[in-house]
Design a protein around this motif. Structure first.
Motif, PDB file in Angstrom:
ATOM      1  N   ASP A  91     100.808  64.346  31.947  1.00 14.06           N
ATOM      2  CA  ASP A  91     102.044  65.126  31.610  1.00 14.06           C
ATOM      3  C   ASP A  91     103.307  64.341  32.381  1.00 14.06           C
ATOM      4  O   ASP A  91     104.238  64.095  31.500  1.00 14.06           O
ATOM      5  CB  ASP A  91     102.020  66.430  32.097  1.00 14.06           C
ATOM      6  N   ARG A  92     103.212  63.836  33.545  1.00 14.20           N
ATOM      7  CA  ARG A  92     104.223  63.245  33.952  1.00 14.20           C
ATOM      8  C   ARG A  92     104.396  61.827  33.284  1.00 14.20           C
ATOM      9  O   ARG A  92     105.731  61.479  32.792  1.00 14.20           O
ATOM     10  CB  ARG A  92     104.064  62.936  35.508  1.00 14.20           C
ATOM     11  N   LEU A  93     103.391  60.993  33.110  1.00 17.86           N
ATOM     12  CA  LEU A  93     103.525  59.705  32.630  1.00 17.86           C
ATOM     13  C   LEU A  93     104.085  59.861  30.831  1.00 17.86           C
ATOM     14  O   LEU A  93     104.967  59.144  30.667  1.00 17.86           O
ATOM     15  CB  LEU A  93     102.293  58.959  32.554  1.00 17.86           C
ATOM     16  N   ALA A  94     103.580  60.960  30.532  1.00 13.98           N
ATOM     17  CA  ALA A  94     103.890  61.200  28.993  1.00 13.98           C
ATOM     18  C   ALA A  94     105.468  61.602  28.890  1.00 13.98           C
ATOM     19  O   ALA A  94     106.207  61.127  28.036  1.00 13.98           O
ATOM     20  CB  ALA A  94     103.243  62.410  28.211  1.00 13.98           C
ATOM     21  N   GLY A  95     105.865  62.417  29.961  1.00 14.02           N
ATOM     22  CA  GLY A  95     107.403  62.739  29.796  1.00 14.02           C
ATOM     23  C   GLY A  95     108.195  61.490  29.942  1.00 14.02           C
ATOM     24  O   GLY A  95     109.161  61.271  29.348  1.00 14.02           O
ATOM     25  N   VAL A  96     107.727  60.706  31.227  1.00 13.67           N
ATOM     26  CA  VAL A  96     108.575  59.624  31.658  1.00 13.67           C
ATOM     27  C   VAL A  96     108.597  58.453  30.552  1.00 13.67           C
ATOM     28  O   VAL A  96     109.759  57.924  30.152  1.00 13.67           O
ATOM     29  CB  VAL A  96     108.268  58.875  33.056  1.00 13.67           C
ATOM     30  N   LEU A  97     107.636  58.049  30.080  1.00 14.15           N
ATOM     31  CA  LEU A  97     107.320  56.873  29.212  1.00 14.15           C
ATOM     32  C   LEU A  97     107.823  57.471  27.765  1.00 14.15           C
ATOM     33  O   LEU A  97     108.436  56.623  27.057  1.00 14.15           O
ATOM     34  CB  LEU A  97     105.838  56.486  29.143  1.00 14.15           C
ATOM     35  N   GLY A  98     107.722  58.722  27.409  1.00  9.25           N
ATOM     36  CA  GLY A  98     107.977  58.955  26.168  1.00  9.25           C
ATOM     37  C   GLY A  98     109.554  59.341  25.856  1.00  9.25           C
ATOM     38  O   GLY A  98     110.030  59.584  24.747  1.00  9.25           O
ATOM     39  N   GLU A  99     110.256  59.720  26.990  1.00  8.48           N
ATOM     40  CA  GLU A  99     111.686  59.757  27.023  1.00  8.48           C
ATOM     41  C   GLU A  99     112.428  58.781  26.336  1.00  8.48           C
ATOM     42  O   GLU A  99     112.273  57.521  26.604  1.00  8.48           O
ATOM     43  CB  GLU A  99     112.374  59.755  28.473  1.00  8.48           C
ATOM     44  N   GLY A 100     113.020  58.976  25.270  1.00 12.10           N
ATOM     45  CA  GLY A 100     113.636  58.262  24.347  1.00 12.10           C
ATOM     46  C   GLY A 100     112.941  57.621  23.328  1.00 12.10           C
ATOM     47  O   GLY A 100     113.322  56.663  22.654  1.00 12.10           O
ATOM     48  N   GLY A 101     111.621  57.742  23.328  1.00 10.81           N
ATOM     49  CA  GLY A 101     110.547  56.937  22.244  1.00 10.81           C
ATOM     50  C   GLY A 101     110.363  58.217  21.595  1.00 10.81           C
ATOM     51  O   GLY A 101     111.042  58.859  20.731  1.00 10.81           O
ATOM     52  N   GLY A 102     108.834  58.202  21.257  1.00 11.22           N
ATOM     53  CA  GLY A 102     108.368  59.303  20.598  1.00 11.22           C
ATOM     54  C   GLY A 102     107.035  59.750  20.923  1.00 11.22           C
ATOM     55  O   GLY A 102     106.213  58.989  21.616  1.00 11.22           O
ATOM     56  N   VAL A 103     106.595  60.888  20.418  1.00 12.52           N
ATOM     57  CA  VAL A 103     105.279  61.620  20.688  1.00 12.52           C
ATOM     58  C   VAL A 103     104.533  61.341  19.560  1.00 12.52           C
ATOM     59  O   VAL A 103     104.662  61.909  18.405  1.00 12.52           O
ATOM     60  CB  VAL A 103     105.629  63.165  21.102  1.00 12.52           C
ATOM     61  N   LEU A 104     103.315  60.585  19.662  1.00 13.80           N
ATOM     62  CA  LEU A 104     102.170  60.325  18.694  1.00 13.80           C
ATOM     63  C   LEU A 104     101.120  61.521  18.725  1.00 13.80           C
ATOM     64  O   LEU A 104     100.668  61.984  17.838  1.00 13.80           O
ATOM     65  CB  LEU A 104     101.693  58.983  18.818  1.00 13.80           C
TER      66      LEU A 104
END
Length: 134
Positions: A91-104
């Motif tokens: 969850d932490r990595l998905a939030g940090v990495l996905g910020e400004g990107g996208g959720v697949l």
């Protein structure tokens, strides 16, 4: 002697230094091994990455900033697969990495893993995040 094989990320529009700083800040223990920047004589814009290598997790990665404009960029067909120990880490990595990107694929149990997420970051690089064993 066998060849060395490493992922190579080609950035465009001079975002390489920001991406490099971002990745090593997200993963504890990551290090920048080597960076060579373009100088005032070019051929790329001064301060962009000619070549760099860094380690995230146990993976050595190379990157550069392309001064040649391409009609292609990153695709989810290539992604980093990160094995995490807990759902909270996913969850932490998905939030940090996905910020400004996208959720697949948002964090969840998809049957093949107790907890999994797939995101693309603001630089267009895809990350599969999985709770499991190496």
């Amino acid at each position: 002697m066998s060849p060395t094989v490493r992922p190579f990320l080609m950035f465009q529009n001079g975002v390489g230094p920001d991406a490099l700083d971002f990745y090593v800040s997200v993963f504890p223990g990551s290090v920048v091994e080597e960076v060579e920047l373009y100088g005032p004589a070019g051929p790329g814009p001064q301060g962009t990455i000619k070549t760099a290598s860094f380690t995230i997790g146990d993976q050595s990665v190379m990157c550069s900033d392309s001064f040649v404009k391409h009609r292609f960029d990153f695709t989810p067909s290539f992604s980093f697969f990160v094995t995490c120990t807990t759902p909270d880490e996913v969850d932490r990595l998905a939030g940090v990495l996905g910020e400004g990107g996208g959720v697949l694929m948002p964090p969840g149990n998809y049957g093949f893993s107790p907890w999994f997420a797939w995101v693309s970051d603001r630089f267009g690089v895809s990350w599969q995040l999985n709770v499991g064993e190496d």
